[in-house]
Write an enzyme that holds these catalytic residues in place. Structure first.
Site, PDB file in Angstrom:
ATOM      1  N   CYS A   2       0.876  -1.164   0.000  1.00  9.70           N
ATOM      2  CA  CYS A   2       0.000   0.000   0.000  1.00  9.70           C
ATOM      3  C   CYS A   2       0.914   1.214   0.000  1.00  9.70           C
ATOM      4  O   CYS A   2       2.113   1.101   0.271  1.00  9.70           O
ATOM      5  CB  CYS A   2      -0.836   0.072   1.270  1.00  9.70           C
ATOM      6  SG  CYS A   2      -2.049  -1.247   1.413  1.00  9.70           S
ATOM      7  N   GLY A  28      -0.327   0.211  -4.955  1.00  9.04           N
ATOM      8  CA  GLY A  28      -1.633  -0.404  -4.751  1.00  9.04           C
ATOM      9  C   GLY A  28      -2.643   0.176  -5.701  1.00  9.04           C
ATOM     10  O   GLY A  28      -2.737   1.399  -5.836  1.00  9.04           O
ATOM     11  N   ASN A 102       0.177   1.156   5.864  1.00  8.01           N
ATOM     12  CA  ASN A 102       0.917   0.287   4.944  1.00  8.01           C
ATOM     13  C   ASN A 102       1.653  -0.734   5.791  1.00  8.01           C
ATOM     14  O   ASN A 102       2.403  -0.365   6.693  1.00  8.01           O
ATOM     15  CB  ASN A 102       1.903   1.117   4.117  1.00  8.01           C
ATOM     16  CG  ASN A 102       2.866   0.275   3.290  1.00  8.01           C
ATOM     17  OD1 ASN A 102       3.989   0.671   3.042  1.00  8.01           O
ATOM     18  ND2 ASN A 102       2.437  -0.888   2.853  1.00  8.01           N
ATOM     19  N   GLY A 103       1.446  -2.008   5.477  1.00  7.78           N
ATOM     20  CA  GLY A 103       2.095  -3.075   6.241  1.00  7.78           C
ATOM     21  C   GLY A 103       1.070  -4.106   6.624  1.00  7.78           C
ATOM     22  O   GLY A 103      -0.062  -4.069   6.170  1.00  7.78           O
ATOM     23  N   TYR A 244      12.129  -4.828  -5.800  1.00  6.98           N
ATOM     24  CA  TYR A 244      10.988  -4.791  -6.716  1.00  6.98           C
ATOM     25  C   TYR A 244       9.997  -3.658  -6.481  1.00  6.98           C
ATOM     26  O   TYR A 244       9.550  -3.008  -7.413  1.00  6.98           O
ATOM     27  CB  TYR A 244      10.230  -6.121  -6.608  1.00  6.98           C
ATOM     28  CG  TYR A 244       8.847  -6.107  -7.241  1.00  6.98           C
ATOM     29  CD1 TYR A 244       8.688  -6.197  -8.627  1.00  6.98           C
ATOM     30  CD2 TYR A 244       7.710  -5.983  -6.452  1.00  6.98           C
ATOM     31  CE1 TYR A 244       7.427  -6.168  -9.202  1.00  6.98           C
ATOM     32  CE2 TYR A 244       6.445  -5.950  -7.027  1.00  6.98           C
ATOM     33  CZ  TYR A 244       6.311  -6.048  -8.395  1.00  6.98           C
ATOM     34  OH  TYR A 244       5.065  -6.004  -8.959  1.00  6.98           O
ATOM     35  N   CYS A 439      11.632 -13.323   2.896  1.00  8.92           N
ATOM     36  CA  CYS A 439      11.127 -13.990   1.691  1.00  8.92           C
ATOM     37  C   CYS A 439      12.208 -14.831   1.016  1.00  8.92           C
ATOM     38  O   CYS A 439      11.914 -15.812   0.341  1.00  8.92           O
ATOM     39  CB  CYS A 439      10.535 -12.960   0.716  1.00  8.92           C
ATOM     40  SG  CYS A 439      11.621 -11.575   0.342  1.00  8.92           S
TER      41      CYS A 439
HETATM   42  P1  AMP Z   1       5.445 -15.220 -11.202  1.00  6.02           P
HETATM   43  O1  AMP Z   1       4.812 -15.458 -12.517  1.00  6.02           O
HETATM   44  O2  AMP Z   1       4.498 -15.606 -10.095  1.00  6.02           O
HETATM   45  O3  AMP Z   1       6.768 -15.907 -11.048  1.00  6.02           O
HETATM   46  O4  AMP Z   1       5.653 -13.656 -11.040  1.00  6.02           O
HETATM   47  C1  AMP Z   1       6.891 -13.055 -11.283  1.00  6.02           C
HETATM   48  C2  AMP Z   1       6.703 -11.613 -11.674  1.00  6.02           C
HETATM   49  O5  AMP Z   1       5.950 -10.961 -10.668  1.00  6.02           O
HETATM   50  C3  AMP Z   1       8.021 -10.878 -11.797  1.00  6.02           C
HETATM   51  O6  AMP Z   1       7.998 -10.177 -13.018  1.00  6.02           O
HETATM   52  C4  AMP Z   1       8.068  -9.908 -10.632  1.00  6.02           C
HETATM   53  O7  AMP Z   1       8.552  -8.656 -11.024  1.00  6.02           O
HETATM   54  C5  AMP Z   1       6.628  -9.778 -10.217  1.00  6.02           C
HETATM   55  N1  AMP Z   1       6.465  -9.752  -8.758  1.00  6.02           N
HETATM   56  C6  AMP Z   1       7.261 -10.222  -7.799  1.00  6.02           C
HETATM   57  N2  AMP Z   1       6.731 -10.035  -6.579  1.00  6.02           N
HETATM   58  C7  AMP Z   1       5.564  -9.420  -6.771  1.00  6.02           C
HETATM   59  C8  AMP Z   1       4.545  -8.945  -5.907  1.00  6.02           C
HETATM   60  N3  AMP Z   1       4.617  -9.105  -4.601  1.00  6.02           N
HETATM   61  N4  AMP Z   1       3.490  -8.342  -6.481  1.00  6.02           N
HETATM   62  C9  AMP Z   1       3.398  -8.193  -7.769  1.00  6.02           C
HETATM   63  N5  AMP Z   1       4.316  -8.621  -8.661  1.00  6.02           N
HETATM   64  C10 AMP Z   1       5.386  -9.237  -8.173  1.00  6.02           C
END
Ligand code: AMP
Length: 462
Positions: A2, A28, A102-103, A244, A439
């Site tokens: 958020c 968000g 946020n959190g 990210y 993570c």
């Molecule tokens: P996946 O297909 O589940 O492996 O998603 C990987 C993609 O999701 C990568 O391009 C990341 O940049 C992105 N990503 C990683 N963590 C998150 C997150 N918490 N929320 C949204 N996108 C994410």
């Protein structure tokens, strides 16, 4: 996941909060809200949707007052429902109060069970409401005292903005998991602002003063700033914000996110080199790290995948059905560029592996001869309980598969991740600068073990 924003002592509080939320939209996209305080009377506009769609000109004009708080939401606790849209507002014996968070609180369920057993009625199922309920039960005489009292009883990650009694209150949990930065308007130095990221300050021409300290509860009352501190804990800022989540033009912990991401890419190139004709990013999440990889390796950087910016982040849509065809909606290879080429494709992370698998196929279908996947962070093996949306452990591909198995699953010629040591070096981790990397490592700064929490609950007095 958020974004929060707050401003005090400015006649344009609502408009500036609205602009600040635009800059935080990446944090968000489910809902947005602004609450202003006009002499302690609250005005609110909150709705499901993007910032640009939630507020009309007339609604913004109705948000009178010189204190404002705002929120953009992606639900990590509580459903994606209108009743959970923030800022939350409530009335209690000391007047009206609004709160944005946020959190993620890890003991909210348990506190809620206890509060409900005592007769409390909740109007949302967001973890944030527990803080308001606790404040209502507290006998401290000052607003900041009541907030601090409530915060001493919750556990987890919180960066908060609150308004009540025509003041702006700001707080950050003792580990400092989520960012929160204090600034002031350049043109009006008594107008203080707080935001999840400094990119919100750039938009409204505010200057950064400092980060809100972990465990700090700051009251902004007119021109007066008063800080108090919660019982301390080791600072553990979320490293995934750097990997990210945050925008690369933000400064977090007084470090440029862009620079740290370039370094992650460069370290990755040192650790996992491969001969290739080009380095391409997965836009937008892999762009800066890919640039770092290309610079370090000397292999040309190309934009081999073009992103459709009018489709939101695919992963961020909580429903699986949307995520599954989302990659094609979002990305398309550049015809001709990839044909016959050996391609290194850089992204920031692999979560379930579905995106990478589709991207590799897309690049091969465009004629690439070899596809090497490079990930600018270590394998995501454990879910986040502190506010980043991650699926369950079982759905995290790296929890049960080695990098070699993942390379086979995503049909890449090779796949490699940045090592934990490489990440630590890139973000300059040291004894004085520790991060939460649960993570990647499963090392949770606040153990999340429901039975333990239940035991602890008996000790919670309120
Ligand atoms: P996946 O297909 O589940 O492996 O998603 C990987 C993609 O999701 C990568 O391009 C990341 O940049 C992105 N990503 C990683 N963590 C998150 C997150 N918490 N929320 C949204 N996108 C994410």
């Amino acid at each position: 996941m958020c974004g929060v924003f707050g401003i005090a002592n400015h006649p344009e509080a609502a408009n500036l909060t609205y602009l600040g939320l635009h800059a935080l939209q990446h944090r968000g996209q489910e809902s947005a809200g602004v609450v202003t305080s006009e002499g302690g009377t609250l005005h609110a506009v909150r709705k499901m949707g993007l910032v640009a769609d939630v507020f009309s000109k007339e609604q913004l004009a109705s948000l009178r007052g010189s204190v404002g708080i705002g929120h953009v939401r992606y639900s990590t606790a509580g459903g994606s429902l209108p009743k959970n849209v923030q800022p939350l507002t409530a009335e209690y014996r000391h007047g009206a109060v609004a709160l944005a968070h946020n959190g993620n609180l890890v003991n909210a369920e348990l506190l809620r069970t206890k509060l409900e057993a005592e007769g409390a009625i909740f109007s949302s199922n967001s973890d944030t409401e527990v803080i308001l309920q606790l404040m209502a039960r507290c006998n401290e005489t000052t607003l900041a005292g009541r907030l601090a009292w409530a915060l001493e009883r919750v556990q987890g990650a919180y960066s908060l903005v609150m308004t009540s009694e025509d003041r702006l209150l700001v707080a950050r949990d003792p580990h400092g998991f989520r960012p929160l930065i204090l600034g002031r308007m350049r043109t009006s130095p008594h107008a203080y602002v707080v935001a999840s990221e400094t990119c919100a300050f750039d938009l409204i021409e505010a200057e950064r003063i400092r980060d809100i300290e972990p465990g700090e509860v700051l009251t902004i009352d007119g021109a007066q700033l008063v800080s108090q501190h919660l019982p301390p804990a080791p600072p553990r800022f979320c490293v995934f914000e750097h990997v990210y989540f945050a925008r690369p033009d933000s400064r977090l912990n007084d470090e440029g996110v862009y620079d740290l991401r370039v370094r992650m890419g460069a370290k990755l190139a040192q650790e996992s080199p491969v001969e290739a004709d080009m380095v391409i990013p997965v836009p937008d999440s892999g762009v800066v790290a890919a640039l770092g990889y290309a610079r370090e390796s000397g292999i040309p950087f190309e934009l081999g995948l073009i992103r459709n910016h009018y489709v939101g982040r695919t992963f961020i849509e909580p429903k699986d059905s949307i995520r599954n065809f989302g990659v094609k909606l979002k990305l398309n290879p550049v015809p001709g560029l990839l044909k016959g080429k050996r391609v290194i494709v850089v992204d920031d992370s692999i979560v379930r592996g579905t995106t990478s698998r589709k991207i590799v196929k897309m690049i091969r279908d465009a004629g690439a001869r070899e596809v090497h996947v490079r990930i600018s962070s270590p394998p995501v093996k454990s879910p986040c309980f502190y506010g980043i949306d991650t699926p369950t452990r079982a759905e995290l591909i790296a929890h049960s598969h080695s990098p070699a198995e993942i390379a086979r699953y995503i049909t890449a010629d090779s796949a490699a991740y940045l090592s934990s040591k490489g990440l630590a070096e890139a973000v300059r981790e040291g004894p004085e600068r520790r991060f939460c990397d649960a993570c990647f490592t499963g090392d949770y700064p606040i153990p999340f073990d429901p039975p333990t929490h239940r035991r602890q609950l008996r000790l919670v007095e309120f």
